[in-house]
Write a protein that holds these residues in place. Sequence first.
Motif, PDB file in Angstrom:
ATOM      1  N   HIS A 340       0.826  -1.200   0.000  1.00 54.25           N
ATOM      2  CA  HIS A 340       0.000   0.000   0.000  1.00 54.25           C
ATOM      3  C   HIS A 340       0.856   1.243   0.000  1.00 54.25           C
ATOM      4  CE1 HIS A 340      -3.571   2.427   0.481  1.00 54.25           C
ATOM      5  NE2 HIS A 340      -2.895   3.139   1.392  1.00 54.25           N
ATOM      6  N   CYS A 341       0.631   2.106  -0.967  1.00 50.98           N
ATOM      7  CA  CYS A 341       1.372   3.369  -1.050  1.00 50.98           C
ATOM      8  C   CYS A 341       0.444   4.495  -0.723  1.00 50.98           C
ATOM      9  CB  CYS A 341       1.934   3.556  -2.461  1.00 50.98           C
ATOM     10  SG  CYS A 341       2.577   5.211  -2.752  1.00 50.98           S
ATOM     11  N   PHE A 352       9.864   8.897   4.215  1.00 55.34           N
ATOM     12  CA  PHE A 352      10.364   8.726   2.851  1.00 55.34           C
ATOM     13  C   PHE A 352       9.185   8.826   1.913  1.00 55.34           C
ATOM     14  CE2 PHE A 352      13.348   6.795   5.723  1.00 55.34           C
ATOM     15  CZ  PHE A 352      14.575   7.251   5.250  1.00 55.34           C
ATOM     16  N   ARG A 353       9.255   9.829   1.045  1.00 52.88           N
ATOM     17  CA  ARG A 353       8.100  10.121   0.210  1.00 52.88           C
ATOM     18  C   ARG A 353       8.116   9.309  -1.082  1.00 52.88           C
ATOM     19  NH1 ARG A 353       6.359  15.196   2.292  1.00 52.88           N
ATOM     20  NH2 ARG A 353       8.105  16.117   3.383  1.00 52.88           N
ATOM     21  N   CYS A 354       6.886   9.157  -1.624  1.00 52.70           N
ATOM     22  CA  CYS A 354       6.765   8.674  -2.999  1.00 52.70           C
ATOM     23  C   CYS A 354       6.666   9.914  -3.865  1.00 52.70           C
ATOM     24  CB  CYS A 354       5.503   7.817  -3.171  1.00 52.70           C
ATOM     25  SG  CYS A 354       5.329   7.115  -4.832  1.00 52.70           S
ATOM     26  N   TRP A 355       7.123   9.795  -5.162  1.00 58.79           N
ATOM     27  CA  TRP A 355       7.070  10.978  -6.032  1.00 58.79           C
ATOM     28  C   TRP A 355       5.644  11.436  -6.237  1.00 58.79           C
ATOM     29  CZ3 TRP A 355       4.356  10.949 -10.574  1.00 58.79           C
ATOM     30  CH2 TRP A 355       4.029   9.696 -11.116  1.00 58.79           C
ATOM     31  N   LYS A 356       4.655  10.444  -6.101  1.00 61.63           N
ATOM     32  CA  LYS A 356       3.245  10.778  -6.326  1.00 61.63           C
ATOM     33  C   LYS A 356       2.642  11.151  -4.986  1.00 61.63           C
ATOM     34  CE  LYS A 356      -0.684   9.022  -9.003  1.00 61.63           C
ATOM     35  NZ  LYS A 356      -1.194   7.853  -9.719  1.00 61.63           N
ATOM     36  N   LYS A 357       2.329  12.463  -4.868  1.00 61.23           N
ATOM     37  CA  LYS A 357       1.922  12.966  -3.556  1.00 61.23           C
ATOM     38  C   LYS A 357       0.754  12.197  -2.950  1.00 61.23           C
ATOM     39  CE  LYS A 357       3.622  17.627  -3.078  1.00 61.23           C
ATOM     40  NZ  LYS A 357       3.550  18.636  -4.156  1.00 61.23           N
ATOM     41  N   GLY A 358      -0.261  11.917  -3.733  1.00 59.00           N
ATOM     42  CA  GLY A 358      -1.435  11.227  -3.195  1.00 59.00           C
ATOM     43  C   GLY A 358      -1.219   9.743  -2.962  1.00 59.00           C
ATOM     44  N   GLY A 359      -0.139   9.209  -3.442  1.00 57.88           N
ATOM     45  CA  GLY A 359       0.167   7.787  -3.308  1.00 57.88           C
ATOM     46  C   GLY A 359      -0.482   6.963  -4.392  1.00 57.88           C
ATOM     47  N   HIS A 360       0.001   5.708  -4.564  1.00 53.47           N
ATOM     48  CA  HIS A 360      -0.501   4.820  -5.600  1.00 53.47           C
ATOM     49  C   HIS A 360      -1.589   3.894  -5.095  1.00 53.47           C
ATOM     50  CE1 HIS A 360       3.349   6.008  -7.432  1.00 53.47           C
ATOM     51  NE2 HIS A 360       2.738   5.747  -8.588  1.00 53.47           N
ATOM     52  N   GLY A 361      -1.833   3.956  -3.806  1.00 47.76           N
ATOM     53  CA  GLY A 361      -2.820   3.024  -3.244  1.00 47.76           C
ATOM     54  C   GLY A 361      -2.223   1.642  -3.160  1.00 47.76           C
ATOM     55  N   SER A 362      -3.093   0.643  -3.225  1.00 47.60           N
ATOM     56  CA  SER A 362      -2.634  -0.732  -3.131  1.00 47.60           C
ATOM     57  C   SER A 362      -2.101  -1.152  -4.503  1.00 47.60           C
ATOM     58  CB  SER A 362      -3.793  -1.630  -2.701  1.00 47.60           C
ATOM     59  OG  SER A 362      -3.318  -2.920  -2.491  1.00 47.60           O
ATOM     60  N   ILE A 363      -0.833  -1.587  -4.549  1.00 49.78           N
ATOM     61  CA  ILE A 363      -0.184  -1.748  -5.855  1.00 49.78           C
ATOM     62  C   ILE A 363       0.662  -3.033  -5.893  1.00 49.78           C
ATOM     63  CG2 ILE A 363       1.879  -0.395  -5.263  1.00 49.78           C
ATOM     64  CD1 ILE A 363       1.564   0.947  -8.052  1.00 49.78           C
ATOM     65  N   SER A 372       6.370   3.452 -11.363  1.00 51.53           N
ATOM     66  CA  SER A 372       7.564   3.864 -10.637  1.00 51.53           C
ATOM     67  C   SER A 372       7.253   4.260  -9.192  1.00 51.53           C
ATOM     68  CB  SER A 372       8.267   5.018 -11.378  1.00 51.53           C
ATOM     69  OG  SER A 372       9.603   5.099 -10.974  1.00 51.53           O
ATOM     70  N   CYS A 373       6.496   3.384  -8.501  1.00 53.68           N
ATOM     71  CA  CYS A 373       6.092   3.704  -7.137  1.00 53.68           C
ATOM     72  C   CYS A 373       7.275   3.559  -6.186  1.00 53.68           C
ATOM     73  CB  CYS A 373       4.968   2.768  -6.703  1.00 53.68           C
ATOM     74  SG  CYS A 373       4.519   3.014  -4.972  1.00 53.68           S
ATOM     75  N   ASP A 374       7.631   4.674  -5.536  1.00 56.48           N
ATOM     76  CA  ASP A 374       8.802   4.662  -4.645  1.00 56.48           C
ATOM     77  C   ASP A 374       8.551   3.803  -3.411  1.00 56.48           C
ATOM     78  OD1 ASP A 374      10.192   6.288  -6.356  1.00 56.48           O
ATOM     79  OD2 ASP A 374       9.600   8.142  -5.340  1.00 56.48           O
ATOM     80  N   VAL A 375       7.374   3.918  -2.847  1.00 56.09           N
ATOM     81  CA  VAL A 375       7.071   3.202  -1.608  1.00 56.09           C
ATOM     82  C   VAL A 375       7.175   1.694  -1.821  1.00 56.09           C
ATOM     83  CG1 VAL A 375       5.234   2.681   0.066  1.00 56.09           C
ATOM     84  CG2 VAL A 375       5.673   5.056  -0.621  1.00 56.09           C
ATOM     85  N   TYR A 376       6.680   1.217  -2.981  1.00 58.00           N
ATOM     86  CA  TYR A 376       6.779  -0.208  -3.301  1.00 58.00           C
ATOM     87  C   TYR A 376       8.235  -0.662  -3.283  1.00 58.00           C
ATOM     88  CZ  TYR A 376       6.190  -4.677  -5.726  1.00 58.00           C
ATOM     89  OH  TYR A 376       6.208  -6.007  -6.052  1.00 58.00           O
ATOM     90  N   PHE A 377       9.114   0.141  -3.888  1.00 54.01           N
ATOM     91  CA  PHE A 377      10.515  -0.280  -3.985  1.00 54.01           C
ATOM     92  C   PHE A 377      11.296  -0.049  -2.699  1.00 54.01           C
ATOM     93  CE2 PHE A 377       9.317  -0.523  -8.408  1.00 54.01           C
ATOM     94  CZ  PHE A 377       9.957  -1.696  -8.808  1.00 54.01           C
TER      95      PHE A 377
END
Lengths: 603, 376
Positions: A340-341, A352-363, A372-377
């Motif tokens: 979940h992002c 630690f932020r993801c580049w997408k401010k609102g987040g990618h949700g469940s991915i 390119s979800c930062d939180v996932y990686f």
Amino acid sequence: MQLQDNPADIQRRLPLLAAFVIIFTVVLFVRLWYLQAVKGEYYLEQAESNRIRPVKLRPPRGIMYDRKGRPIVENALTFDISLVPEDAPDRDAAIRSLADRLKIRPEDIQAALDEAAPIRGKYEPVKITEEAAWDQVAVVESHQDDLPGALVEPEHRRHYPYGGLASHQLGYIGKMTGSQRKKDTGDIGLLTGQGGLEKVYDKLLRGVAGRRMIQVNAAGRKVKDLGIEEPQPGNDLYLTLDLDVQRAAEEALGDRAGAVVAMDPNSGEIIALASHPNYDPNLFPRGISPKDWVRLANDPAHPLYNRAVQSVYPPGSIFKIVVSLAGLQTGVIKLDDKVHCSGSLRSGRHTFRCWKKGGHGSISFHDALVGSCDVYFYTMGERIGYDIIAQFAGNLGLGKLTGIKLADEKAGNIPTTAWKKQRTGEAWYPGDTYINSIGQGFVQVSPIQACQMIAAIANNGKFYQPTLLRQSRNRETGVVTPVLPEQTRAFKMDPAALAEIRRALLGVTTESNGTAHGAATPFATVAAKTGTAQVIAQKVAGTKLSASTQDHAWLVAYAPADNPRIAVAVLVEHGGHGGAAAAPVARKVIEEFMKNAGTTVAR
Amino acid sequence: MLGRRSLANLPWGLIGLIALIALIGLSAVYSATYTAKGPSMLFYKQMVWIAAGMVVMFLMMLPDYHTVGRYAYILYAASIIMLLLVMVMGKTGMGAQRWLAIGPFAFQPSELAKLALMLALARYFAEDPRRDGYSLQDLAIPGAMVLVPLLLVLKQPDLGTAMMLLLTSSLMVMIAGVHFRSVVTIVLIAAVVAASVFLVPPVRHKVWGSLKPYQQNRIKAFINPSSDPLGSGYHANQSKIAVGSGQITGKGFRQGTQSQMAFLPERHTDFIFAVISEEHGFMGSGLMIILYLILLLIGVDTARNAKDRMGALMAAGVVSMITIYVFINVGMSAGIVPVVGVPLPLVSYGGTSVITTFLALGLLLNIQTRRFMLFY
């Protein structure tokens, strides 16, 4: 039966023969005594001032052609005005009249003579005016009697018809430095490769000097040709570069600083290798002026730097390809596992932020790499462990020299926990794993490494020696020496993992949440990955970034996605987002290549 | 044939002298042809030629010289045929057809012709003796024998060798004996011909015009060497500089600037004496002259001790030949004779010249070893 007759009458006349022999001997003896003892000193002087001179004949330097056989570095015939000071009885007067005729300052001539004095041989001409204008040549030719020692020397001058195009790869030629001269047999006027391929293949390009024996009169004017030993021209080089693709890459970069590397993933041949800003190599063969040199050397944009191989940058999100491969191949990443992002990840006191401010949700994996979800990686990096990731990065050639034959290649860096401990004395924190997993922090790679990595993804893990040379050709014999593709190693990748990664990379240009729609082209399917490398650690919210602190934009790509024929890496310094700044450059390169692919001349 | 006893009686001093001259010559060829990469192939070739020359010299001593004399006319005829062949299918070098190729070898029939002519003349004069000298009519046949190869050589054109043939033959005729009246007549005819060539414009133009440009230039340059020191007088000038600059002691082996820096043309062939003079000075050039003097005087002595006319004439012929060659060649290097391009016997590079000289010297040794023998 022989009649034994009486030889008395003949023998009576023999004293006549003896007299002849003795008279001849005396004549020769006296003559030799006269020449050698009486006039010996005179003739010794004559021998020492014998006016026969060897004149060095410089061979034309080898031509460089692009992969389609178009000249990319050539020679132009020019004329230099030189002076042989030994031939001027009154040197000062000769300098004055020559300066007057050429409309230059006498001090400049004197300076040229002084500069050449410690290294030149007797009667070796000193260049006064290189690439002389026609009226200067005409004046020297027509006033030979008033200009003792002055002569016009034809010279093959290096010419780079496309100016700065591929300047870092082609290199330039110039006078040898003092330390080069000690190891080199070339004469004082010889210009040798001082950068790029001109330097790497200098011995091939140079050829062998010839010699003409001439007889000169008291003013040093040639009166007779006594013989010639023809020079052997240098070898021509056929490069792997494609002039059209190179030009497309450089035009797409425009006046932004950055680098483009395009490679044939199936041979390691470099199709385009650009670094901006570039310089005009035509400044060098005629001896670069101090003003031009200071301008180039002190330019804050470092135009002399070959960014494609000599500069290393944090790879940003293109590094997610490495983490993906490490995760899938070790089984840590499962395709259906979701993360979940929410737009950021907290670890201890840090966020630690993801580049997408609102987040990618469940991915899941596919969408995480496409988007390119930062939180996932961050999450996967932590699960895999950074030392494993570093191992994969090394296997993909990152942080290592590619071995391309260009000067001063930089290796970059792939950190490990041990490396950090040794380097900083500090332990490896989870935060280090996070930021290094998205290609920030200590990770540094060069554009050519990035290209080599994406080429390996495209060709199932085969590594070819990146090369700029397809073949060399001896101009006299016509004998061609090809440089055949050389596979240096193979990295065994799990086919299922690789297929999944490649499907995601294609998605980057084709799916709705992909980050590099700008790299898509009707000419071919393009698989790509964007990267945006932060130059400063964290943005201060609400402030606009200045040019020098803006992010570096990356894009690695290959095309066509199902049958890759070209691998590209683009880096735009401070370009901002990879998808916006780098993707269009890659698209131009791929389009230009696909447009006239297959027209390469046969090897 | 020579028995074992006569082996001990061989004139070893003369053989040693010949070998010494040949070795000095070989060292000069070594120096003159030395390249940046070491001794030249030409040096090794010359070494082989000299070794082969020594062998043929000894072989030449085996048959009785009368046997050689018996083959003189056949040899003469063969050399004329070869001179004709060279006109038809010879190789051209330096603007003249002088070479005949036999397999991998190329040789100059004109070199062989000079030996054959000498032998033929010796036989002719030996078999047709005139105790009180030959009259002009008597000289018609030997005159024709000289004229045929002379014209063929001139046609090549090889002015130098033609001159050698004429001078050597003249010396031989003189030794064979000529009426005083004949001498006067020949001198008068020669004077008239020379005067008409120089003084009657149409004749002069005809003769001058028949010469090749390089021959004209050589003659012009000889008459006035400073007229064009860079043109045709170049050879003569550079050679004089080489010889003179050697001074008394020379510049040292392989130290001659003229020889080593290629200022001197034809330095291993026609101008080899200049190389010796430059590198070894008057000590070297003077020594060479004295060695030749001793060789030639031994030759005269051989003729004096010969038991018959054939032996005396052959020995005198060999001496005449070598005398003329040495004088013309050294004189050319020293600038007192026009540049005509003749080799220095035993010293100049070149297979044909080396072999013919050794053949001639073998004949001389042959005559010397048989001086006490009686023939019936």
